[in-house]
Design an enzyme around this catalytic site. Structure first.
Site, PDB file in Angstrom:
ATOM      1  N   LYS A  32      49.036  28.672  87.551  1.00 48.75           N
ATOM      2  CA  LYS A  32      48.341  27.844  86.829  1.00 48.75           C
ATOM      3  C   LYS A  32      47.371  28.272  86.070  1.00 48.75           C
ATOM      4  O   LYS A  32      47.049  28.288  84.773  1.00 48.75           O
ATOM      5  CB  LYS A  32      47.407  27.068  87.888  1.00 48.75           C
ATOM      6  CG  LYS A  32      46.379  26.228  87.386  1.00 48.75           C
ATOM      7  CD  LYS A  32      45.495  25.639  88.291  1.00 48.75           C
ATOM      8  CE  LYS A  32      44.268  26.630  88.593  1.00 48.75           C
ATOM      9  NZ  LYS A  32      43.225  26.162  89.251  1.00 48.75           N
ATOM     10  N   ASN A  33      46.687  29.749  86.621  1.00 47.45           N
ATOM     11  CA  ASN A  33      45.874  30.336  85.403  1.00 47.45           C
ATOM     12  C   ASN A  33      46.478  31.072  84.406  1.00 47.45           C
ATOM     13  O   ASN A  33      45.834  31.790  83.438  1.00 47.45           O
ATOM     14  CB  ASN A  33      45.131  31.405  86.508  1.00 47.45           C
ATOM     15  CG  ASN A  33      44.262  31.014  87.404  1.00 47.45           C
ATOM     16  OD1 ASN A  33      43.833  29.610  87.413  1.00 47.45           O
ATOM     17  ND2 ASN A  33      43.894  31.625  88.404  1.00 47.45           N
ATOM     18  N   ARG A 108      36.643  24.164  84.943  1.00 47.06           N
ATOM     19  CA  ARG A 108      36.012  25.195  84.000  1.00 47.06           C
ATOM     20  C   ARG A 108      36.923  25.710  83.034  1.00 47.06           C
ATOM     21  O   ARG A 108      36.504  26.228  81.977  1.00 47.06           O
ATOM     22  CB  ARG A 108      35.519  26.490  84.950  1.00 47.06           C
ATOM     23  CG  ARG A 108      34.275  25.818  85.759  1.00 47.06           C
ATOM     24  CD  ARG A 108      34.040  26.978  86.900  1.00 47.06           C
ATOM     25  NE  ARG A 108      33.021  26.588  87.676  1.00 47.06           N
ATOM     26  CZ  ARG A 108      31.643  26.467  87.609  1.00 47.06           C
ATOM     27  NH1 ARG A 108      31.151  27.017  86.249  1.00 47.06           N
ATOM     28  NH2 ARG A 108      30.812  26.230  88.477  1.00 47.06           N
ATOM     29  N   CYS A 132      35.411  24.158  90.779  1.00 46.12           N
ATOM     30  CA  CYS A 132      34.932  24.246  92.137  1.00 46.12           C
ATOM     31  C   CYS A 132      33.534  24.833  92.072  1.00 46.12           C
ATOM     32  O   CYS A 132      33.047  25.483  91.246  1.00 46.12           O
ATOM     33  CB  CYS A 132      35.860  25.313  92.611  1.00 46.12           C
ATOM     34  SG  CYS A 132      37.682  24.915  93.070  1.00 46.12           S
ATOM     35  N   ARG A 137      29.324  31.292  87.083  1.00 43.05           N
ATOM     36  CA  ARG A 137      30.350  31.748  85.937  1.00 43.05           C
ATOM     37  C   ARG A 137      29.961  31.477  84.580  1.00 43.05           C
ATOM     38  O   ARG A 137      30.513  30.529  83.903  1.00 43.05           O
ATOM     39  CB  ARG A 137      31.816  30.888  86.353  1.00 43.05           C
ATOM     40  CG  ARG A 137      32.401  31.336  87.840  1.00 43.05           C
ATOM     41  CD  ARG A 137      33.784  30.971  87.832  1.00 43.05           C
ATOM     42  NE  ARG A 137      33.834  29.595  88.325  1.00 43.05           N
ATOM     43  CZ  ARG A 137      35.386  29.422  88.854  1.00 43.05           C
ATOM     44  NH1 ARG A 137      36.265  30.081  88.514  1.00 43.05           N
ATOM     45  NH2 ARG A 137      35.352  27.869  88.998  1.00 43.05           N
ATOM     46  N   PRO A 138      28.884  32.078  84.137  1.00 35.75           N
ATOM     47  CA  PRO A 138      28.350  31.734  82.861  1.00 35.75           C
ATOM     48  C   PRO A 138      29.126  32.042  81.830  1.00 35.75           C
ATOM     49  O   PRO A 138      30.287  32.873  81.930  1.00 35.75           O
ATOM     50  CB  PRO A 138      27.161  32.595  82.859  1.00 35.75           C
ATOM     51  CG  PRO A 138      27.520  33.835  83.723  1.00 35.75           C
ATOM     52  CD  PRO A 138      28.380  33.059  84.895  1.00 35.75           C
ATOM     53  N   ILE A 139      29.138  31.156  80.792  1.00 37.67           N
ATOM     54  CA  ILE A 139      30.056  31.379  79.521  1.00 37.67           C
ATOM     55  C   ILE A 139      29.189  32.124  78.331  1.00 37.67           C
ATOM     56  O   ILE A 139      29.732  31.892  77.088  1.00 37.67           O
ATOM     57  CB  ILE A 139      30.525  30.161  78.954  1.00 37.67           C
ATOM     58  CG1 ILE A 139      29.443  29.116  78.425  1.00 37.67           C
ATOM     59  CG2 ILE A 139      31.468  29.385  80.131  1.00 37.67           C
ATOM     60  CD1 ILE A 139      30.006  27.932  77.906  1.00 37.67           C
ATOM     61  N   ASP A 140      28.146  32.803  78.690  1.00 38.23           N
ATOM     62  CA  ASP A 140      27.484  33.401  77.499  1.00 38.23           C
ATOM     63  C   ASP A 140      28.065  34.319  76.928  1.00 38.23           C
ATOM     64  O   ASP A 140      28.026  34.817  75.547  1.00 38.23           O
ATOM     65  CB  ASP A 140      26.181  34.202  78.023  1.00 38.23           C
ATOM     66  CG  ASP A 140      26.397  35.014  79.147  1.00 38.23           C
ATOM     67  OD1 ASP A 140      27.000  34.836  80.275  1.00 38.23           O
ATOM     68  OD2 ASP A 140      26.171  36.224  79.143  1.00 38.23           O
ATOM     69  N   GLN A 141      29.109  35.159  77.570  1.00 39.11           N
ATOM     70  CA  GLN A 141      29.797  36.442  76.941  1.00 39.11           C
ATOM     71  C   GLN A 141      30.953  35.718  75.957  1.00 39.11           C
ATOM     72  O   GLN A 141      31.034  36.295  74.913  1.00 39.11           O
ATOM     73  CB  GLN A 141      30.796  36.913  78.036  1.00 39.11           C
ATOM     74  CG  GLN A 141      30.136  37.458  79.139  1.00 39.11           C
ATOM     75  CD  GLN A 141      29.476  38.614  78.658  1.00 39.11           C
ATOM     76  OE1 GLN A 141      30.057  39.681  78.220  1.00 39.11           O
ATOM     77  NE2 GLN A 141      27.997  38.841  78.734  1.00 39.11           N
ATOM     78  N   ASP A 320      40.533  35.396  94.299  1.00 36.71           N
ATOM     79  CA  ASP A 320      41.237  34.029  94.748  1.00 36.71           C
ATOM     80  C   ASP A 320      41.863  34.384  95.928  1.00 36.71           C
ATOM     81  O   ASP A 320      42.693  33.430  96.606  1.00 36.71           O
ATOM     82  CB  ASP A 320      42.178  33.614  93.249  1.00 36.71           C
ATOM     83  CG  ASP A 320      41.367  33.014  92.412  1.00 36.71           C
ATOM     84  OD1 ASP A 320      40.167  32.541  92.762  1.00 36.71           O
ATOM     85  OD2 ASP A 320      41.955  32.666  91.358  1.00 36.71           O
ATOM     86  N   ARG A 412      44.813  21.047  93.186  1.00 34.76           N
ATOM     87  CA  ARG A 412      44.361  21.581  91.702  1.00 34.76           C
ATOM     88  C   ARG A 412      45.150  22.735  91.651  1.00 34.76           C
ATOM     89  O   ARG A 412      45.574  23.090  90.473  1.00 34.76           O
ATOM     90  CB  ARG A 412      42.977  21.687  92.083  1.00 34.76           C
ATOM     91  CG  ARG A 412      41.927  20.362  91.744  1.00 34.76           C
ATOM     92  CD  ARG A 412      40.330  20.865  91.676  1.00 34.76           C
ATOM     93  NE  ARG A 412      40.477  21.808  90.298  1.00 34.76           N
ATOM     94  CZ  ARG A 412      39.630  23.019  90.638  1.00 34.76           C
ATOM     95  NH1 ARG A 412      39.356  23.594  91.689  1.00 34.76           N
ATOM     96  NH2 ARG A 412      39.819  23.787  89.414  1.00 34.76           N
TER      97      ARG A 412
END
Length: 433
Positions: A32-33, A108, A132, A137-141, A320, A412
């Site tokens: 999936k990933n 996400r 989840c 899990r910020p997306i600033d990067q 995981d 999922r």
């Protein structure tokens, strides 16, 4: 409530009668990933992208609906055999560059369309992602990297808004390892003017899988699997056919199902080279874990030896698999420490394992697990995708009957997990609550 993108309410539960030793072979699904970023990459192509080996999962269906909203044509065709389904995506003209909250809130990975939309169409409006509840899990990067490539970004009313006349190559150093950040900027860089250097890049096999697809589409990429990925921008990308890698997390879950029940299980299609950290811990716990023709096999006959685990970016122990391995350590012969260094809220399965008789103490990002001779079946509530898997594993090894509620979390990321476990001898059924 199961937020599947259409508001459906799923009340399925697993009923597990534990104590059966699992044996046999079971084929592992496509990852999936790896599928989700490959689906996002299709937005870059001037032609159809076909992804082979796609499992039928809620997240993939949701992402397909998102691509449809963005103007792509998405079809899922049955293959010649198990695990051979083909997802065909034709990106069209991206008549809409907006990823709405109703879909993005459920997963996400939706943020992965940001880079491709910006690179090919010069604009994107993406709802802040959900998924989840296992950490910020910020997306600033992602945003900082796009800004270094010349994009203008802002946050407004819960949406990321980005625009760029033409992205330009840049030297980007990630402050921390980020898989989706590496993937997003790698995709954006394929159509940028000049060369992009992604430093401190994620090394995960799924990143390498995406690079292989992008190269098949005509991208100029090298260095995936190392700390620095180099992307030389090209004028356009074309369609391609790509066989996605096997799901190393599903493979680890199946192998741990064999180990926790004292069984003998082979995960067919699994690639041992992507699972070194997990296989090493299985061996140290007293199990035999080895690559075999066509897959990976685990066998355990003696006691479970308690071992310490510390999650880390690849090639370290994957976050995981932390919850599943903790369930395994609950039956260890001593004391083990599980350290979670990736996400700050990923011990939500602990309370449920305690209901089964597990002895676990949590302090910050560490869980101290004292092994017990036996777990007892109990009604359990799943809280996230991998926590769901850990409760299933505990139920397989426990005495008595275990009920796992809210398994829509598990759906999922695992396609028909109960069928795979049943084929190995497990007594597990899906029923309506």
């Amino acid at each position: 409530m199961d937020e599947t993108g259409n508001g459906a309410l799923t009340l399925d539960i697993f009923v597990i009668k534990g104590g059966t030793r699992l044996t046999g072979a079971c084929r592992v699904s496509g990852a999936k990933n790896a599928v989700l970023p490959a689906m996002a990459a299709s937005l870059l192509a001037e032609g159809p992208v076909e992804i082979v080996g796609v499992p039928r999962l809620r997240d993939i269906a949701t992402f397909g609906r998102l691509l449809g909203i963005l103007g792509a044509e998405v079809t899922h065709e049955g293959g010649a055999g198990e695990g051979r389904e083909v997802l065909r995506i034709l990106s069209g003209d991206a008549r809409n560059a907006v990823a709405p909250y109703d879909l993005v809130k459920t997963m996400r990975a939706s943020v992965l369309v940001l880079g491709p939309l910006l690179a090919r169409y010069g604009r994107a409006r993406i709802s802040l992602p959900g998924g989840c509840a296992i950490g910020a899990r910020p997306i600033d990067q992602h945003l900082r990297g796009l800004e270094l490539m010349g994009a203008k970004t802002s946050l407004s009313e819960g949406y990321i808004e980005a625009s760029a006349d033409l992205l330009s190559g840049a030297a980007i150093t990630f402050d921390m390892k980020t898989v989706t950040g590496t993937e997003n900027l790698m995709m954006a860089a394929t159509l940028a003017k000049g060369t992009t250097f992604l430093k401190n890049a994620a090394k995960e096999p799924e990143v390498c899988d995406l690079a292989r697809l992008l190269r098949a589409m005509g991208a100029d990429i090298e260095g995936e699997g190392t700390d620095e990925i180099v992307v030389r921008g090209v004028r356009s990308l074309h369609g391609a056919r790509h066989e996605v890698m096997a799901d190393r997390i599903e493979a680890a879950t199946l192998l741990l199902a064999g180990a926790i029940t004292g069984g003998d299980v082979t995960a067919m299609g699994a690639d041992a080279s992507t699972m070194d950290a997990v296989l090493e811990k299985l061996r140290r716990s007293g199990a035999d874990a080895d690559a075999v023709p066509g897959g990976v096999r685990v066998r355990r006959e003696g006691p479970i030896r308690s071992v310490n685990v510390k999650t880390a970016p690849y090639p370290g122990f994957p976050t995981d698999v932390q919850a599943q391995f903790m369930a395994y350590m609950c039956l260890g012969d001593g004391f083990s420490v599980i350290s979670e260094t990736i996400f700050e809220n990923r011990f939500m399965h602990v309370a449920e394992l305690r209901r089964m008789g597990a002895r676990i103490d949590v302090s910050g990002n560490m869980a101290a697990v004292r092994g017990v001779p036996e777990l007892s079946g109990a009604p359990l509530m799943a809280t996230d995708l991998r926590a769901s898997a850990s409760l299933v594993l505990a139920g397989l090894a426990a005495s008595g009957t275990t009920e796992v509620l809210r398994i829509y979390h598990l759906d999922r990321g695992y396609e028909a997990l109960e069928h795979r476990l049943t084929s190995l001898g497990a007594d597990i059924v899906r029923v309506k609550e």
